[in-house]
Design a protein around this motif. Structure first.
Motif, PDB file in Angstrom:
ATOM      1  N   PRO A 139      28.504  -6.317 -20.019  1.00 22.25           N
ATOM      2  CA  PRO A 139      27.521  -5.714 -20.094  1.00 22.25           C
ATOM      3  C   PRO A 139      26.727  -6.731 -18.753  1.00 22.25           C
ATOM      4  O   PRO A 139      27.137  -7.058 -17.538  1.00 22.25           O
ATOM      5  CB  PRO A 139      27.263  -7.032 -20.772  1.00 22.25           C
ATOM      6  N   ASP A 140      24.890  -6.143 -18.531  1.00 28.18           N
ATOM      7  CA  ASP A 140      24.471  -6.571 -17.299  1.00 28.18           C
ATOM      8  C   ASP A 140      24.672  -8.295 -17.467  1.00 28.18           C
ATOM      9  O   ASP A 140      24.892  -8.918 -15.785  1.00 28.18           O
ATOM     10  CB  ASP A 140      23.267  -6.182 -17.938  1.00 28.18           C
ATOM     11  N   ALA A 141      24.592  -8.465 -18.422  1.00 24.08           N
ATOM     12  CA  ALA A 141      24.821 -10.446 -18.667  1.00 24.08           C
ATOM     13  C   ALA A 141      25.182 -11.335 -19.774  1.00 24.08           C
ATOM     14  O   ALA A 141      25.678 -10.148 -21.163  1.00 24.08           O
ATOM     15  CB  ALA A 141      23.491 -11.003 -17.770  1.00 24.08           C
ATOM     16  N   VAL A 142      25.501 -12.289 -20.116  1.00 16.07           N
ATOM     17  CA  VAL A 142      25.956 -12.402 -20.998  1.00 16.07           C
ATOM     18  C   VAL A 142      25.468 -13.972 -20.971  1.00 16.07           C
ATOM     19  O   VAL A 142      25.642 -14.877 -19.875  1.00 16.07           O
ATOM     20  CB  VAL A 142      28.228 -12.731 -20.874  1.00 16.07           C
ATOM     21  N   ILE A 143      24.964 -14.275 -22.220  1.00 15.37           N
ATOM     22  CA  ILE A 143      24.170 -15.764 -22.707  1.00 15.37           C
ATOM     23  C   ILE A 143      24.866 -16.352 -24.078  1.00 15.37           C
ATOM     24  O   ILE A 143      25.739 -16.073 -24.820  1.00 15.37           O
ATOM     25  CB  ILE A 143      22.733 -15.087 -22.547  1.00 15.37           C
ATOM     26  N   SER A 144      25.182 -17.614 -23.302  1.00 17.62           N
ATOM     27  CA  SER A 144      25.474 -18.852 -25.144  1.00 17.62           C
ATOM     28  C   SER A 144      24.049 -18.860 -25.761  1.00 17.62           C
ATOM     29  O   SER A 144      24.603 -19.267 -27.230  1.00 17.62           O
ATOM     30  CB  SER A 144      26.261 -20.208 -24.661  1.00 17.62           C
ATOM     31  N   ARG A 145      22.874 -19.154 -25.388  1.00 14.45           N
ATOM     32  CA  ARG A 145      22.220 -19.474 -26.184  1.00 14.45           C
ATOM     33  C   ARG A 145      21.305 -18.790 -25.682  1.00 14.45           C
ATOM     34  O   ARG A 145      20.602 -18.341 -24.109  1.00 14.45           O
ATOM     35  CB  ARG A 145      21.596 -20.880 -25.205  1.00 14.45           C
ATOM     36  N   LEU A 146      19.861 -18.688 -26.284  1.00  9.45           N
ATOM     37  CA  LEU A 146      18.629 -17.682 -26.622  1.00  9.45           C
ATOM     38  C   LEU A 146      18.153 -17.808 -25.289  1.00  9.45           C
ATOM     39  O   LEU A 146      17.527 -17.134 -24.306  1.00  9.45           O
ATOM     40  CB  LEU A 146      17.675 -17.761 -27.518  1.00  9.45           C
ATOM     41  N   PRO A 147      17.551 -19.208 -24.954  1.00 10.02           N
ATOM     42  CA  PRO A 147      16.576 -19.041 -23.503  1.00 10.02           C
ATOM     43  C   PRO A 147      16.910 -18.971 -22.269  1.00 10.02           C
ATOM     44  O   PRO A 147      16.073 -18.592 -21.281  1.00 10.02           O
ATOM     45  CB  PRO A 147      16.745 -20.644 -23.430  1.00 10.02           C
ATOM     46  N   GLU A 148      18.312 -18.249 -22.226  1.00 11.75           N
ATOM     47  CA  GLU A 148      18.925 -17.649 -21.299  1.00 11.75           C
ATOM     48  C   GLU A 148      18.317 -16.626 -20.532  1.00 11.75           C
ATOM     49  O   GLU A 148      18.488 -15.964 -19.535  1.00 11.75           O
ATOM     50  CB  GLU A 148      20.267 -17.953 -20.672  1.00 11.75           C
ATOM     51  N   ILE A 149      17.598 -16.169 -21.991  1.00 10.53           N
ATOM     52  CA  ILE A 149      17.102 -14.225 -21.272  1.00 10.53           C
ATOM     53  C   ILE A 149      16.412 -14.937 -20.449  1.00 10.53           C
ATOM     54  O   ILE A 149      16.223 -13.539 -19.917  1.00 10.53           O
ATOM     55  CB  ILE A 149      17.092 -14.214 -22.288  1.00 10.53           C
ATOM     56  N   VAL A 150      15.577 -15.251 -20.752  1.00  4.49           N
ATOM     57  CA  VAL A 150      14.460 -14.757 -20.062  1.00  4.49           C
ATOM     58  C   VAL A 150      13.936 -15.502 -18.437  1.00  4.49           C
ATOM     59  O   VAL A 150      13.706 -14.725 -17.427  1.00  4.49           O
ATOM     60  CB  VAL A 150      13.438 -16.967 -20.275  1.00  4.49           C
TER      61      VAL A 150
END
Length: 233
Positions: A215-226
């Motif tokens: 993936p281009d990035a990995v997040i654990s929580r939705l706010p990280e997408i911002v």
């Protein structure tokens, strides 16, 4: 410049439910033959598992009606009629306690929209639109998602390019590189999005099958997408 962010639903905007809901199938089995309840429930669950396995074969989408037709053929008993009679309302009601949205979903989507981004939803599902819309409306997400696509209304499901193409069209993005897809499934979501040229963000979920894709990035929580979208813009 990023123009839109498109989300998966189950496991991404809503917490993942590890097991498919056996309760609804048990209602069908009990209605059809109470003395064979366990046997028929097991067969019905197997039919649904085979239905979802198509994400790795032909990737054609399906509807709840088609799933029930497969169940009817497998059992030699009218599963569709039983579900309609026994669980037309109960089927949805049985899911209701299990379906909730991430508390971060509303503020995250609102933050993305405040930046002028379009927000989309693309979900692999055999549920009719009305089921999903009920939960989105209940939790205040419907007004925050510009385009909501359900593969029960489409010819193909993720990871087929046609599904992602339809989502890009729905949010008005001509260049896939200007859109981000967020999902929890490496095969369905990440490989599919990257194959059409979108940026792909994996929301970590140890309960779904892995796949060899970066993936281009990995997040654990939705706010990280911002923050990611801000950086990419």
């Amino acid at each position: 410049m990023i123009e839109a962010v498109i989300f998966d639903w189950g496991g991404t905007l809503s917490p993942f439910v590890e097991a498919e809901l056996v309760d609804a199938w048990r209602l069908v089995a009990r209605h059809l033959a109470p003395d064979r309840e366990d046997e028929l429930t097991e067969k019905l669950v197997a039919v649904e598992e085979a239905f979802w396995a198509t994400t790795s074969t032909h990737q054609r989408s399906g509807t709840l009606a088609e799933l029930l037709a497969s169940a009817t053929a497998e059992l030699g008993l009218d599963a569709a009629e039983a579900l309609l009679e026994e669980a037309a309302v109960r089927h949805l009601d049985a899911w209701t306690p299990h379906v909730r949205h991430d508390p971060d979903a509303v503020p995250t989507l609102a933050e993305l929209r405040s930046r002028g981004l379009r927000v989309g939803l693309l979900s692999n599902t055999h549920w009719p639109r009305s089921f999903h819309e009920r939960f989105l409306e209940r939790d205040g997400l419907d007004q925050l998602i510009d385009a909501r696509l359900y593969t029960s209304e489409m010819e193909f499901q993720k990871p087929h390019p046609a599904a992602f193409g339809a989502a890009l069209t729905a949010v008005g993005v001509a260049d896939p590189a200007r859109a981000v897809f967020v999902g929890d499934r490496p095969w369905d979501d990440i490989s599919g999005a990257k194959a059409v040229g979108m940026r792909a963000v994996l929301r970590k979920n140890d309960l779904v099958p892995g796949y060899d894709v970066e993936p281009d990035a990995v997040i654990s929580r939705l706010p990280e997408i911002v923050g990611l979208v801000d950086d990419w813009s």
